[in-house]
Design an enzyme around this catalytic site. Sequence first.
Site, PDB file in Angstrom:
ATOM      1  N   GLY A   1       0.856  -1.191   0.000  1.00  0.00           N
ATOM      2  CA  GLY A   1       0.000   0.000   0.000  1.00  0.00           C
ATOM      3  C   GLY A   1       0.887   1.234   0.000  1.00  0.00           C
TER       4      GLY A   1
ATOM      5  N   ARG B   1      -2.156  -8.351  -1.837  1.00  0.00           N
ATOM      6  CA  ARG B   1      -3.403  -9.018  -2.221  1.00  0.00           C
ATOM      7  C   ARG B   1      -3.606  -8.942  -3.731  1.00  0.00           C
ATOM      8  NH1 ARG B   1      -7.458  -6.122   1.704  1.00  0.00           N
ATOM      9  NH2 ARG B   1      -5.846  -4.629   1.246  1.00  0.00           N
TER      10      ARG B   1
ATOM     11  N   ALA C   1       3.633  -3.292  11.074  1.00  0.00           N
ATOM     12  CA  ALA C   1       2.202  -3.369  10.742  1.00  0.00           C
ATOM     13  C   ALA C   1       1.379  -3.576  12.015  1.00  0.00           C
ATOM     14  CB  ALA C   1       1.985  -4.473   9.725  1.00  0.00           C
ATOM     15  N   ARG C   2       1.123  -4.824  12.371  1.00  0.00           N
ATOM     16  CA  ARG C   2       0.448  -5.150  13.621  1.00  0.00           C
ATOM     17  C   ARG C   2       1.062  -6.436  14.149  1.00  0.00           C
ATOM     18  NH1 ARG C   2      -0.945  -0.613  13.627  1.00  0.00           N
ATOM     19  NH2 ARG C   2      -3.061   0.255  13.689  1.00  0.00           N
TER      20      ARG C   2
ATOM     21  N   GLU D   1       0.674  -5.904  22.882  1.00  0.00           N
ATOM     22  CA  GLU D   1       1.235  -4.637  23.344  1.00  0.00           C
ATOM     23  C   GLU D   1       0.253  -3.877  24.242  1.00  0.00           C
ATOM     24  OE1 GLU D   1       1.944  -3.124  19.262  1.00  0.00           O
ATOM     25  OE2 GLU D   1       0.619  -1.465  19.765  1.00  0.00           O
TER      26      GLU D   1
ATOM     27  N   HIS E   1       5.850   0.875  19.303  1.00  0.00           N
ATOM     28  CA  HIS E   1       4.823   1.338  18.354  1.00  0.00           C
ATOM     29  C   HIS E   1       4.929   2.846  18.090  1.00  0.00           C
ATOM     30  CE1 HIS E   1       0.600   0.204  16.705  1.00  0.00           C
ATOM     31  NE2 HIS E   1       1.146   1.169  15.969  1.00  0.00           N
TER      32      HIS E   1
HETATM   33  C1  8YV Z   1      -0.747   5.222  15.306  1.00  0.00           C
HETATM   34  C2  8YV Z   1      -0.687   3.188  13.710  1.00  0.00           C
HETATM   35  O1  8YV Z   1       0.196   5.768  16.140  1.00  0.00           O
HETATM   36  O2  8YV Z   1      -1.757   4.528  12.103  1.00  0.00           O
HETATM   37  C3  8YV Z   1      -1.622   3.405  12.578  1.00  0.00           C
HETATM   38  O3  8YV Z   1      -2.234   2.428  12.136  1.00  0.00           O
HETATM   39  O4  8YV Z   1      -0.451   2.112  14.083  1.00  0.00           O
HETATM   40  C4  8YV Z   1       0.003   4.340  14.357  1.00  0.00           C
HETATM   41  O5  8YV Z   1       0.438   5.203  13.365  1.00  0.00           O
HETATM   42  C5  8YV Z   1      -1.841   4.632  16.103  1.00  0.00           C
HETATM   43  O6  8YV Z   1      -2.813   4.074  15.300  1.00  0.00           O
HETATM   44  C6  8YV Z   1      -2.433   5.665  17.050  1.00  0.00           C
HETATM   45  O7  8YV Z   1      -3.749   5.374  17.405  1.00  0.00           O
END
Ligand code: 8YV
Length: 327
Positions: free
Chosen positions: A158, A180, A240-241, A270, A288
């Site tokens: 992306g 994807r 990412a996650r 986390e 993060h």
């Molecule tokens: C943010 C993130 O800090 O944008 C995202 O998806 O993981 C981070 O950039 C986070 O979402 C803050 O809520």
Amino acid sequence: MAESRPRVWVSQPLFDDVIARLGEYFEVVSTSQVSEYTPQQVSAALAEVDGALITLNERIGSEQIAGAQRLRAIANVGVGYNNLDVPALSAAGIIATNTPDVLTETTADFGFALLMATARRITEAERWLREGHWRQWSFQNLLGADLHGSTLGILGMGRIGQGIARRASGFDMKVLYHNRSRLPEAVERQTRASYVGFDALLAQADHLVLVLPYSKENHHLIDARALLQMKPTATLVNIARGGIVDEGALADALGNGRLAAAGLDVFEGEPAVDPRLLALRNVVLTPHIASGSLATRRAMVSLAVDNLIAAMGFGPDAGSPPNQIGA
Ligand code: 8YV
């Protein structure tokens, strides 16, 4: 009697001067403390408001909106929104928004920084120096892997993945990606990236960066089987996650020499970090912070404010917030 204004909840301390704009339209319920809410506290907060501006810490599903009769909109500060049950929100007629674009370049910068730190063992070297181990310079100390001339694999192509690919061409890296769907040829040319299958990406990458959105389908996509397909000299970076990686399998691979190093900015549980990862020296761990430059975090909050104002039917984009999710 003055007509009462819609009420919105701002779940965390963000930037007061940016948030102040909400006060032009709404009664704002905010907090000056970084807060960890139980699911019940989130439900209770949402039951009292017409709109909410929240971060990834607040998980919102059907339970949290069950008693939220007035709730019309939720603005998530972040591009990823796996903290929201979007189908449940849509079914209840609640608009959800996110903050894409404004964080792309900052996050790509960080992905590259984490990749460099991991491949060249920067945090491990600093720790070693601070701990007083540097008694004599030695030729073979703390040798790492090159970025230049190596093959970079990007999983998830992306906006942020493409940003990382553009940076990689400055380092003369060969860029492979898996996504994807394959990108249009013009984008592949511009990012100098070639599409390959998932298994080929794992097998060919000297450095693999994860930048794909998290979903149930890709939970633990990088598991023991996937790690076994990677080169033992490879580096894995996750911005990412956390749930995309099986952290136990990763710790095993890092511990037994099946993978050279990892750089992780996100974790499945986390802020808790798996103790097996904490115990390893060949992993760079950050809390993060990939989108965390001051300018970008301000821009994210500002965009979330715009989104909430629009989703609640005010301002120039009244009723049609540009960053609506699942519309
Ligand atoms: C943010 C993130 O800090 O944008 C995202 O998806 O993981 C981070 O950039 C986070 O979402 C803050 O809520």
